[in-house]
Scaffold this motif. Structure first.
Motif, PDB file in Angstrom:
ATOM      1  N   ALA A 167       0.853  -1.177   0.092  1.00 61.62           N
ATOM      2  CA  ALA A 167       0.000  -0.148   0.126  1.00 61.62           C
ATOM      3  C   ALA A 167       0.938   1.315  -0.063  1.00 61.62           C
ATOM      4  O   ALA A 167       0.468   2.345  -0.573  1.00 61.62           O
ATOM      5  CB  ALA A 167      -0.948   0.077   1.263  1.00 61.62           C
ATOM      6  N   GLY A 173       1.793   2.164  -3.343  1.00 68.32           N
ATOM      7  CA  GLY A 173       0.604   2.537  -4.261  1.00 68.32           C
ATOM      8  C   GLY A 173       0.210   1.306  -5.178  1.00 68.32           C
ATOM      9  O   GLY A 173      -0.176   1.514  -5.934  1.00 68.32           O
ATOM     10  N   TRP A 174       0.680  -0.062  -4.786  1.00 72.58           N
ATOM     11  CA  TRP A 174       0.447  -1.138  -5.386  1.00 72.58           C
ATOM     12  C   TRP A 174      -0.742  -1.691  -5.223  1.00 72.58           C
ATOM     13  O   TRP A 174      -1.556  -2.561  -5.960  1.00 72.58           O
ATOM     14  CB  TRP A 174       1.419  -2.057  -5.264  1.00 72.58           C
ATOM     15  N   LEU A 175      -1.678  -1.364  -4.021  1.00 70.57           N
ATOM     16  CA  LEU A 175      -2.771  -1.676  -4.029  1.00 70.57           C
ATOM     17  C   LEU A 175      -3.872  -0.919  -3.273  1.00 70.57           C
ATOM     18  O   LEU A 175      -3.044   0.081  -2.487  1.00 70.57           O
ATOM     19  CB  LEU A 175      -2.928  -3.255  -3.491  1.00 70.57           C
ATOM     20  N   ASN A 176      -5.001  -0.967  -3.134  1.00 75.79           N
ATOM     21  CA  ASN A 176      -5.708  -0.114  -2.203  1.00 75.79           C
ATOM     22  C   ASN A 176      -5.794  -0.935  -0.931  1.00 75.79           C
ATOM     23  O   ASN A 176      -6.110  -1.899  -0.829  1.00 75.79           O
ATOM     24  CB  ASN A 176      -7.272  -0.384  -2.990  1.00 75.79           C
ATOM     25  N   ARG A 177      -5.328  -0.126   0.070  1.00 80.65           N
ATOM     26  CA  ARG A 177      -4.990  -0.584   1.297  1.00 80.65           C
ATOM     27  C   ARG A 177      -6.250  -0.985   2.030  1.00 80.65           C
ATOM     28  O   ARG A 177      -6.254  -2.324   2.707  1.00 80.65           O
ATOM     29  CB  ARG A 177      -4.191   0.440   2.270  1.00 80.65           C
ATOM     30  N   GLU A 178      -7.252  -0.134   2.168  1.00 77.95           N
ATOM     31  CA  GLU A 178      -8.282  -0.402   2.909  1.00 77.95           C
ATOM     32  C   GLU A 178      -9.114  -1.701   2.148  1.00 77.95           C
ATOM     33  O   GLU A 178      -9.664  -2.535   2.937  1.00 77.95           O
ATOM     34  CB  GLU A 178      -9.407   0.933   2.994  1.00 77.95           C
ATOM     35  N   GLU A 179      -9.302  -1.628   0.837  1.00 75.92           N
ATOM     36  CA  GLU A 179      -9.850  -2.726   0.254  1.00 75.92           C
ATOM     37  C   GLU A 179      -9.159  -4.085   0.526  1.00 75.92           C
ATOM     38  O   GLU A 179      -9.876  -5.144   0.744  1.00 75.92           O
ATOM     39  CB  GLU A 179     -10.132  -2.575  -1.022  1.00 75.92           C
TER      40      GLU A 179
END
Length: 324
Positions: free
Chosen positions: A286, A289-295
């Motif tokens: 996260a 910026g490689w994934l949506n952290r909360e999701e």
């Protein structure tokens, strides 16, 4: 006629209505690290676990108040003692870091928060192993006596649940016998019944200062081989027969199949421990910026619940309680 399952995915309301798996605050257990070396009120961030901290004894009491206010039902405590030796004597000291913490939390919160205490030697031994060592071997039967002393000291301090995480054969039976003999019949045992020799524990060992330091460089002689699944069922069955009230699969995400098998085969509560490596991987991805952290957090925990977990130990418990 075309069958259209997408009708039940059309919007968030209908997705919520038909969702099979539900995650609630009551599913969450928050792990806490308590460092006897810190001054009152201090906390220290864990470098490999962003936003996770070691707390002083006074500091962890305040943290527990916040956790209880969020509606999280339980915490599990891990100690970092001032003194370590080859026999983990600080772990069963009546005035040890966890024993003091249990008493102070109970004095402040009473039954508002369930207190679980990790019951092991690794954080308290100079060599970092979960059992006593002799002749370059981790001893099983001799370790059981130390584990039962630790569990009894926690019970005397007011703990609700002891959680043996050592993976020594017969430890649940020995702990249960000692608790019964000393009239602590109401103290529950949450056994780390299927604990694998995993590479996902690295950040925890940083946090708890529990990396193996002897000539025995890993814990593969007592933690489970990650290639095995039937063995996990045997371990779980043994622990239940010895008196475990709840069982735990650790780690969770790489072992969802084990969670599912445990849930389908045994009629006791089964938990999953979303361990430090799982936490740190998502946090690191996260940050890049490689994934949506909360999701990603919610998806991970829902997957653990879907696999069969009745409860989840997770470092995201506070954040998820707020999201829920």
């Amino acid at each position: 006629m075309i069958i259209r399952p997408r009708r039940l995915r059309a919007n968030q309301k209908i997705r919520d209505l038909v969702r099979e798996t539900v995650l609630t605050k009551n599913d969450l257990i928050m792990p806490l690290f308590i460092d006897e070396n810190l001054n009152a009120g201090d906390k220290k961030e864990i470098p490999s676990m962003p936003n996770q901290y070691r707390f002083s004894i006074d500091g962890v009491v305040e943290e527990c108040k916040e956790i209880a206010d969020l509606g999280i039902p339980a915490v599990i405590l891990f100690g970092i003692p001032r003194y370590k030796d080859e026999i983990a004597s600080s772990a069963y000291d009546k005035n040890g870091v966890i024993q003091k913490s249990i008493r102070k939390i109970k004095d402040e919160l009473g039954d508002e928060l369930l207190i679980i205490a990790d019951t092991c030697l690794c954080e308290y031994t100079s060599h970092g192993h979960c059992g006593l060592i002799k002749d370059n071997k981790v001893l099983n039967d001799e370790t059981l006596e130390i584990l039962s002393k630790i569990a009894l000291s926690y019970a005397e301090s007011g703990v609700d649940v002891v959680a043996p995480s050592d993976m020594m054969d017969g430890r649940v039976g020995r702990i249960r016998s000692v608790l019964e003999e000393n009239d602590y019949k109401d103290v529950a045992i949450m056994s780390y019944a299927a604990k694998y020799a995993s590479s996902f524990y690295g950040p925890f060992r940083d946090a708890a200062e529990s990396s193996p330091k002897s000539s025995i460089k890993d814990r593969k002689t007592y933690q489970m081989d990650y290639g095995n699944s039937r063995e996990a069922l045997r371990e779980i069955e043994l622990d239940i027969n010895e008196g475990a009230d709840m069982v735990l699969v650790k780690p969770a995400l790489p072992y969802l199949d084990i969670l599912k098998m445990a849930k389908e085969n045994f009629n006791v509560p089964v938990g999953g421990y979303c361990v430090s490596g799982e936490y740190s991987m998502i946090e690191a991805a996260a940050q890049n910026g490689w994934l949506n952290r909360e999701e990603a957090i919610m998806e991970a925990l829902y997957c653990i619940k879907r696999a069969g977990a009745d409860f989840i130990i997770t470092y995201w418990a506070k954040e998820v309680a707020n999201l829920l």
